[in-house]
Each structure stands twice: as structure tokens, then as C-alpha cells.
Design an enzyme around this catalytic site. Structure first.
Site, short mmCIF file in Angstrom:
data_model
loop_
_atom_site.label_atom_id
_atom_site.label_comp_id
_atom_site.label_asym_id
_atom_site.label_seq_id
_atom_site.Cartn_x
_atom_site.Cartn_y
_atom_site.Cartn_z
N GLY A 33 40.30 44.96 53.05
CA GLY A 33 38.83 45.39 52.77
C GLY A 33 39.00 46.87 52.07
O GLY A 33 38.08 47.64 52.14
N ASN A 80 35.34 39.56 39.94
CA ASN A 80 36.40 39.69 40.83
C ASN A 80 37.53 40.61 40.44
O ASN A 80 37.64 41.13 39.21
CB ASN A 80 37.26 38.25 40.65
CG ASN A 80 38.16 38.04 41.84
OD1 ASN A 80 38.29 38.63 42.98
ND2 ASN A 80 39.37 37.52 41.21
N HIS A 126 41.46 41.19 40.12
CA HIS A 126 43.01 40.27 40.37
C HIS A 126 44.14 41.33 40.09
O HIS A 126 44.05 41.94 38.93
CB HIS A 126 42.93 39.06 39.51
CG HIS A 126 44.14 38.43 39.56
ND1 HIS A 126 43.91 37.40 40.60
CD2 HIS A 126 45.08 38.07 38.92
CE1 HIS A 126 45.31 36.63 40.33
NE2 HIS A 126 46.03 37.27 39.09
C1 GRF Z 1 43.59 43.13 46.24
O1 GRF Z 1 44.94 43.52 45.54
C2 GRF Z 1 42.91 42.34 45.04
O2 GRF Z 1 43.45 42.40 43.81
C3 GRF Z 1 43.24 40.88 45.46
O3 GRF Z 1 43.12 40.89 46.96
C4 GRF Z 1 43.65 42.38 47.34
C5 GRF Z 1 42.59 42.80 48.42
O4 GRF Z 1 42.89 43.95 48.96
N1 GRF Z 1 42.33 39.86 45.01
P1 GRF Z 1 42.06 44.72 49.91
O5 GRF Z 1 41.45 43.60 50.98
O6 GRF Z 1 40.81 45.13 49.06
O7 GRF Z 1 42.74 45.79 50.47
#
Ligand code: GRF
Length: 188
Positions: A13, A108, A110
């Protein structure tokens, strides 16, 4: 006027943290009014509590189907009057129920320059492919896997294979890009 947004996450998160902090500092014309997590033990759940943000943490297996838990999510989004859903490491495909209700209002982030490296192992695949330019993408969520309309991208050059360093730089690229893109969507 502050817009009401939700963040969905399954893990650490840190993107949620960046969005919530920006909103609290007035850097976003928004308030994070709901966090949704499919993993009650995920760190994002504790982070939401620290920010005093209501969190719906559920166990998918406790529901008979995806449609069942998504109906519950839609009810909570409706009750919280959410106008934008930001997926930030939400490791589930969004299903018909959620798309029918919130399609066009779900985005989203990514960790690749889409359309390269869709799916859950984008960073590994980019390293495996030996790319010299990494990057991140913010996109609309539709029925495809990481294939919705691209809203923003940012790249950085890196000639190496230190996964921890690449992930650190991906995250450092994600936070401002996600916040800027949400701000643009809420103000345009
Ligand atoms: C991020 O790198 C995002 O691009 C991917 O999942 C990761 C989540 O990281 N979809 P976090 O939980 O926000 O630290």
C-alpha cells in the site's frame, strides 16, 4: 469541492500512502473515503487505519462467487459516494459486476510501459527481456488484462539487473505520476 475517491490494494500500500498523503496535504482535490482490500492481513489495511480511512477488507473465499463480493464492494462504493476508484496493487481481475457499476471510473497503475509486460509479473518480465528503459503506466480498467486506455506513462533508463533497485525506482516513479494523473482526471 473535494471529490470522494477509493483505493483498492492487496499488499503493502505505498501507492495508497502517496495518494492519501497528497489528499491530506491538499495536493489533490480529493478525499480518500474508502480503502478496499482482498487481504485482511495486508499492510495497506493498517495504513488505512493510521490515516483514519474506513477500510473494507474481505476474504474472497468467504463469498460464493466474484459477483457476490463485488456486489458488496459496489454497495460500499455507492454508500461512500465514490466518484473514482484507484487500483494500486489490487491483485484481482475486476469482474463484470464492478465494471457494470463503475466502468469508466476505475483506473490502475501498472509497473511497465504498457502494452509491454501485462499481468502480474511485469517487472520480472522486463528484467528477463533485458530492457534498458523501464517505466510505469496509469490506465483505465476495462474487461482486458491491463489493456484499457492509457492515461499517463513515465519512463526511466536503467542498465542493470538489480531487482531491488529497479523496484525502488519504479515505486519512486509511480507515486508522483499516480497523484498527478488523479489530479488531472478530477479537474479536467
Ligand atoms: C505497484 O508497483 C503497482 O504498479 C503494482 O503493484 C505495486 C503495488 O505496490 N500494480 P504498493 O502496494 O503500492 O507498495
Amino acid at each position: 469541492m473535494k471529490r470522494r475517491i477509493a483505493v483498492f490494494a492487496s499488499g503493502t500500500g505505498t501507492n495508497f500512502e502517496a495518494i492519501a498523503t497528497a489528499a491530506e496535504r491538499g495536493e489533490l482535490p480529493a478525499e480518500v473515503v474508502l480503502v478496499v482490500s482482498d487481504r485482511p492481513s495486508a499492510e495497506v489495511v493498517a495504513r488505512a487505519a493510521r490515516h483514519g480511512i474506513p477500510c473494507f477488507a474481505f476474504t474472497p473465499k468467504a463469498y460464493a462467487s466474484k459477483a457476490d463480493y463485488e456486489r458488496e464492494i459496489v454497495a460500499r462504493l455507492d454508500a461512500a459516494e465514490v466518484c473514482l476508484v484507484c487500483l494500486a496493487g489490487y491483485m484481482r481481475l475486476v469482474g463484470e459486476t464492478l465494471l457494470d457499476a463503475y466502468g469508466g471510473r476505475i483506473i490502475n497503475i501498472h509497473p511497465s510501459l504498457l502494452p509491454a509486460f501485462r499481468g502480474a509479473h511485469a517487472v520480472e518480465q522486463a528484467i528477463e527481456a533485458g530492457v534498458k528503459v523501464f517505466g510505469v503506466t496509469v490506465h483505465e480498467v476495462d474487461r482486458s488484462l491491463d489493456g484499457g486506455r492509457i492515461l499517463a506513462q513515465r519512463a526511466f533508463e536503467y542498465d542493470g539487473s538489480d531487482r531491488a533497485e529497479i523496484e525502488r525506482r519504479i515505486h519512486a516513479t509511480e507515486y508522483p505520476l499516480y497523484v498527478e494523473t488523479i489530479r488531472r482526471l478530477l479537474t479536467e
